[in-house]
Write a protein that holds these residues in place. Structure first.
Motif, mmCIF file in Angstrom:
data_model
loop_
_atom_site.group_PDB
_atom_site.id
_atom_site.type_symbol
_atom_site.label_atom_id
_atom_site.label_comp_id
_atom_site.label_asym_id
_atom_site.label_seq_id
_atom_site.Cartn_x
_atom_site.Cartn_y
_atom_site.Cartn_z
ATOM 1 N N PHE A 150 0.894 -1.139 -0.051
ATOM 2 C CA PHE A 150 -0.112 0.019 -0.044
ATOM 3 C C PHE A 150 0.889 1.220 0.159
ATOM 4 N N TYR A 151 2.181 1.033 0.051
ATOM 5 C CA TYR A 151 2.997 2.261 0.073
ATOM 6 C C TYR A 151 2.693 3.167 -0.664
ATOM 7 N N GLU A 152 2.540 3.200 -2.077
ATOM 8 C CA GLU A 152 2.008 4.307 -2.931
ATOM 9 C C GLU A 152 0.568 5.212 -2.162
ATOM 10 N N SER A 153 0.062 4.755 -1.304
ATOM 11 C CA SER A 153 -1.059 5.477 -1.046
ATOM 12 C C SER A 153 -0.481 6.381 0.170
ATOM 13 N N PHE A 154 0.791 6.334 0.678
ATOM 14 C CA PHE A 154 1.234 6.985 1.805
ATOM 15 C C PHE A 154 1.989 8.479 1.383
ATOM 16 N N GLY A 155 1.484 8.648 0.217
ATOM 17 C CA GLY A 155 2.043 10.179 0.190
ATOM 18 C C GLY A 155 1.149 11.008 0.958
ATOM 19 N N THR A 156 1.923 12.308 1.084
ATOM 20 C CA THR A 156 1.411 13.156 2.131
ATOM 21 C C THR A 156 0.268 14.132 1.305
ATOM 22 N N PRO A 157 -0.942 14.107 1.532
ATOM 23 C CA PRO A 157 -2.056 14.636 0.800
ATOM 24 C C PRO A 157 -1.659 16.174 0.422
ATOM 25 N N ALA A 158 -2.094 16.651 -0.702
ATOM 26 C CA ALA A 158 -1.690 18.141 -1.119
ATOM 27 C C ALA A 158 -2.294 18.830 0.055
ATOM 28 N N VAL A 159 -3.614 18.692 0.468
ATOM 29 C CA VAL A 159 -4.209 19.708 1.291
ATOM 30 C C VAL A 159 -3.303 19.649 2.686
ATOM 31 N N LEU A 160 -2.951 18.542 3.105
ATOM 32 C CA LEU A 160 -1.867 18.622 4.309
ATOM 33 C C LEU A 160 -0.856 19.397 4.240
ATOM 34 N N LYS A 161 -0.187 18.990 3.012
ATOM 35 C CA LYS A 161 0.792 19.897 2.684
ATOM 36 C C LYS A 161 0.757 21.471 2.783
ATOM 37 N N LYS A 162 -0.332 21.966 2.230
ATOM 38 C CA LYS A 162 -0.585 23.225 1.962
ATOM 39 C C LYS A 162 -0.986 23.810 3.570
ATOM 40 N N LEU A 163 -1.813 23.130 4.347
ATOM 41 C CA LEU A 163 -2.106 23.500 5.615
ATOM 42 C C LEU A 163 -0.775 23.624 6.464
ATOM 43 N N LEU A 164 0.076 22.656 6.229
ATOM 44 C CA LEU A 164 1.297 22.626 7.103
ATOM 45 C C LEU A 164 2.067 24.092 6.581
ATOM 46 N N GLU A 165 2.138 24.120 5.189
ATOM 47 C CA GLU A 165 2.740 25.419 4.762
ATOM 48 C C GLU A 165 2.311 26.845 5.270
ATOM 49 N N LEU A 166 1.069 26.827 5.696
ATOM 50 C CA LEU A 166 0.273 27.894 6.020
ATOM 51 C C LEU A 166 0.553 27.911 7.660
#
Length: 800
Positions: free
Chosen positions: A266-282
């Motif tokens: 299932f490793y390919e589904s472990f990518g950090t979701p785009a929305v989570l990346k954006k919220l962390l950036e903010l």
């Protein structure tokens, strides 16, 4: 094996988890010293001091009583390393950095006591790698211990061994964590993120991925994945906000860094979701920064929208048809969701299918057996059922076929087939992974029973999983003496009688009253004592208002007065019974439930017990002896002091009743006077009945006798005038309504004894009459009817 005693614990690291673990140790009366780095400026203990002060402000409170923060001993690594030698257990809870942890172990190793257990609180780092820096003398006493946040409230604690951990060390620690801290222990293998976070975070990532696939909004998803799905009420995205998006990102990174496509399909589904990346950036990390997937603007809840990177109004809910689907029996529910035409239904089936798929594929590597997975998800993620339980309830082979069909059709997260044991052999033959013989261990290829440790003998009725039919069910266990729709009277040993209320929320109806009175008479004739215990929480939410209102409609206040007098007589019958009656309290003991508890000879309360007289919320006064109890306890407390003024001893009890104040823990309930110093507080809910039965036996064996009926002094009209003056100020200042003032004045009149001189000696019966008259007067008032109907329809108090 000698008994492992934990006289003192050291917690290393005063961050969010370390400080709250220390707080919970204080809650259960375990002395604790909290360490952190020396402050660069000011007092050396400055970092710890700030953390301890912060505990008092957190909501929900990590402390049973905020003032107990002072019981945490403060220390730093520069001045106080010698204190480690006094500790039997050392819990390291610093930041999730392998290098920092290893460096700290090197520094503390010479100071750890020769008998002490050293444990790392980590959410996913390799325990074996952490152990490598330790001296050979400590390695056998080192393991992982993973508390879930917040430690006071979350049941789950994972214990993780290394190849060099002595088995008896885990047994000793499991006994302490279970009975001493009140937790549910799951033993996890030393794999990334262990059991609960491995399955739970994979599930959250799966949910986020399916949200994108089906185009749903976060508020709709939380509506679908909360209580309707049998999960925590906060759903998926609000849960992430509470946990902290930075914490979630760290756990995801642990999976990314320590797994690969070769070790996890299932490793390919472990990518950090785009929305989570954006919220962390903010810098929007969730609840801690007051903005994450959701944020509050005034009274409005807003949700984040990735496309615009703005917050928009939230509050959308899924169509009611899906709520109806989720109420269907498990097999029908899953078929309906899988075949649903709408995106929400297909989404729900997808996330459930993914959870079944993931748990089955990884069972053999992450956990000893399926029971540990399901308990981990119940206790760590607030699920009503673990993935294997739901799968089994819905029909093992039928669901397995649906999952495999989706895998073959490319609809699943990965192409890995379900393991062979799913379709063939003992599991398929038994119709699931949980059986009377035990739960399925994929690594051992057999059903394995629960661990047999002495500590579990205290759990007469442990929390059972679906299919564990060999575990006793308290609803039918023992010998039934009498049973009605409202109450079961039974015994386990022929020595102590147990009374269990069966009504919804264990409300006290006339039928319950009659049954309890008969149980007391029976206990006096044939038993050593009696325990009031109703299995699942709550203990009792009080009188059955739905049963009382029809009586009022037909017979008016006279009919209600008759019911109230019977209830008061029951309380006195319990108080003056010729055998000890012990109330075993778990969850809410409100109104009449509180009165039932305080009129018992003794109370055994689970730590998370919420006790109070809340009748003001429905426009009434306590009518079953609660106010009489407050007045009597004030007189008893005054008699034990050198004071001759009863009013100071009455004030707290009056205030608690007039403001419907509920203790937010058993410890706070003790401060409010609903529990006494002689009462017992039990950390683990499943040990409650064991302790209560033994308390009843002990009281009987020591020659317990009911108290004498005595007259006692009351505050009289002068005390009443003082309290009323304070109520006038609150009313005129806008703090309470005119109707609140009316109710408060009536409460004051009862607890002060009415229009009598200060110090007048009165009986319980005299005060009970005042109490009953006040109750019956109020139940005839329209504003009280508004409050009762509001509570029955919404569950929330109406302020009118």
């Amino acid at each position: 094996m000698s008994r492992f005693q934990v006289k003192k614990v050291a917690v290393l690291g005063a961050g969010v988890m370390g400080a709250q673990i220390a707080a919970h140790l204080v809650n259960v009366k375990v002395p604790v010293v909290l360490f952190d780095l020396p402050a660069k400026e000011g007092p050396k203990n400055g970092i710890v001091t700030k953390a301890v002060e912060g505990l008092k402000k957190l909501k929900p409170s990590p402390l049973g009583v905020a003032d107990d923060a002072a019981l945490i001993q403060q220390a730093n690594y520069e001045e106080h390393m010698h204190l480690l030698k006094e500790c039997d257990l050392v819990i390291e809870a610093i930041a999730e950095r392998m290098d920092w942890k290893l460096d700290l172990y090197t520094k503390i190793a010479p100071h750890v006591a020769k008998h002490a257990i050293l444990a790392s609180n980590t959410s996913g780092l390799s325990i074996t790698k952490l152990s490598e820096v330790l001296p050979e003398s400590i390695k056998p006493r080192f393991c992982g211990i993973h508390f879930f946040n917040p430690p006071r409230y979350m049941t789950l604690v994972e214990l993780i061994n290394t190849p060099t951990t002595q088995p008896e060390v885990l047994d000793q620690l499991e006994a302490f964590v279970t009975s001493g801290l009140g937790k549910g222990v799951v033993r996890a293998h030393d794999t990334p993120n262990f059991v609960a976070n491995r399955v739970g975070i994979a599930g959250m990532l799966s949910t986020m991925k399916e949200v994108e696939n089906f185009g749903l909004t976060y508020d709709v998803v939380d509506d679908l994945t909360g209580k309707k799905l049998g999960r925590a009420s906060s759903g998926t995205f609000r849960t992430a906000d509470v946990v902290g998006l930075d914490t979630m990102a760290h756990v995801i990174k642990t999976l990314q860094d320590n797994l690969s496509l070769e070790t996890d399909p299932f490793y390919e589904s472990f990518g950090t979701p785009a929305v989570l990346k954006k919220l962390l950036e903010l810098g929007n990390l969730g609840q801690k920064t007051k903005a994450g997937f959701f944020k509050k603007v005034g009274r409005d809840v807003m949700r984040f929208e990735l496309e615009s990177e703005e917050y928009v109004p939230a509050g959308q809910k899924a169509d009611e048809v899906y709520a109806r689907m989720l109420k269907k029996p498990a097999a029908e529910r899953l078929r309906l969701l899988r075949n649903a035409e709408g995106a929400p239904g297909q989404f729900l089936w997808a996330i459930l299918r993914n959870s079944f798929h993931y748990a089955a594929v990884h069972l053999g590597t992450i956990a000893d057996n399926a029971r540990d997975v399901d308990q981990a998800m119940r206790w760590g993620f607030g699920m009503k059922q673990g993935p294997f339980e739901l799968w089994q309830e819905a029909g093992w082979l039928e669901v397995a076929k649906m999952i495999q069909e989706d895998i073959d059709a490319g609809k699943a997260l990965c192409k890995a087939p379900l393991p062979e044991w799913v379709f063939k052999g003992p599991v398929a033959d038994a119709g699931g992974v949980h059986t009377a013989q035990g739960s399925w261990s994929a690594s051992q290829n057999k059903f394995v029973p629960r661990r047999q440790l002495p500590v579990y003998e205290r759990q007469i009725f442990p929390e059972a999983l679906l299919g564990e039919t060999s575990l006793p069910d308290w609803r039918i266990a023992g010998t039934t003496i009498a049973e009605s729709k409202a109450l079961r009277t039974w015994t386990l040993d022929g020595q102590v009688l147990i009374a269990s209320i069966k009504n919804k929320m264990h409300a006290i109806s006339p039928e319950v009253m009659e049954g309890l009175a008969e149980a007391v008479e029976l206990a006096e004739r044939e038993y050593d004592g009696m325990v009031i215990w109703s299995g699942d929480a709550p203990f009792s939410v009080g009188a059955d208002l739905e049963a009382t209102m029809p009586a009022f409609a037909v017979g008016g206040p006279d009919a209600v007065e008759s019911i109230e007098q019977e209830l008061q007589n029951l309380m006195l019958r319990i108080r003056y019974a010729q055998v000890p009656v012990v109330a075993a309290i778990h969850g809410m003991a409100l109104g009449g439930g509180c009165e039932l508890a305080v009129y018992s000879a003794k109370r055994v309360a689970h730590m998370e017990s919420y006790i109070g007289l809340v009748e003001v919320g429905v426009g009434l006064v306590p009518g079953a002896g609660g106010l009489t109890y407050i007045a009597r306890r004030a007189a008893e407390n005054m008699a034990a002091s050198t004071s001759k003024d009863i009013l100071p001893f009455l004030t707290e009890g009056f205030t608690a009743a007039a403001m419907a104040k509920v203790g937010t823990s058993a410890l706070e309930s003790r401060k409010l006077g609903y529990l006494l110093d002689s009462d017992v507080i039990v950390p683990h809910k499943d040990e409650l009945l064991f302790v209560a039965i033994n308390e009843a036996k002990s009281m009987a064996a020591s020659g317990w006798r009911a108290p004498h009926k005595r007259l006692f002094p009351v505050a009289g009209r002068s005390g009443l005038a003082t309290i009323k003056a304070q109520l006038v100020n609150m009313r005129d200042g806008g703090f309470i309504s005119a109707y609140d003032f009316k109710i408060g004045a009536m409460i004051a009149e009862v607890v002060c004894g009415g229009d009598v001189d200060a110090g007048s000696m009165v009986s319980e019966e005299y005060l009970l009459t005042l109490e009953r008259k006040a109750f019956c007067h109020l139940i005839a008032q329209p504003k009280t009817h508004e409050r009762i109907l509001g509570m029955l329809s919404t569950g929330k108090p109406v302020r009118n």
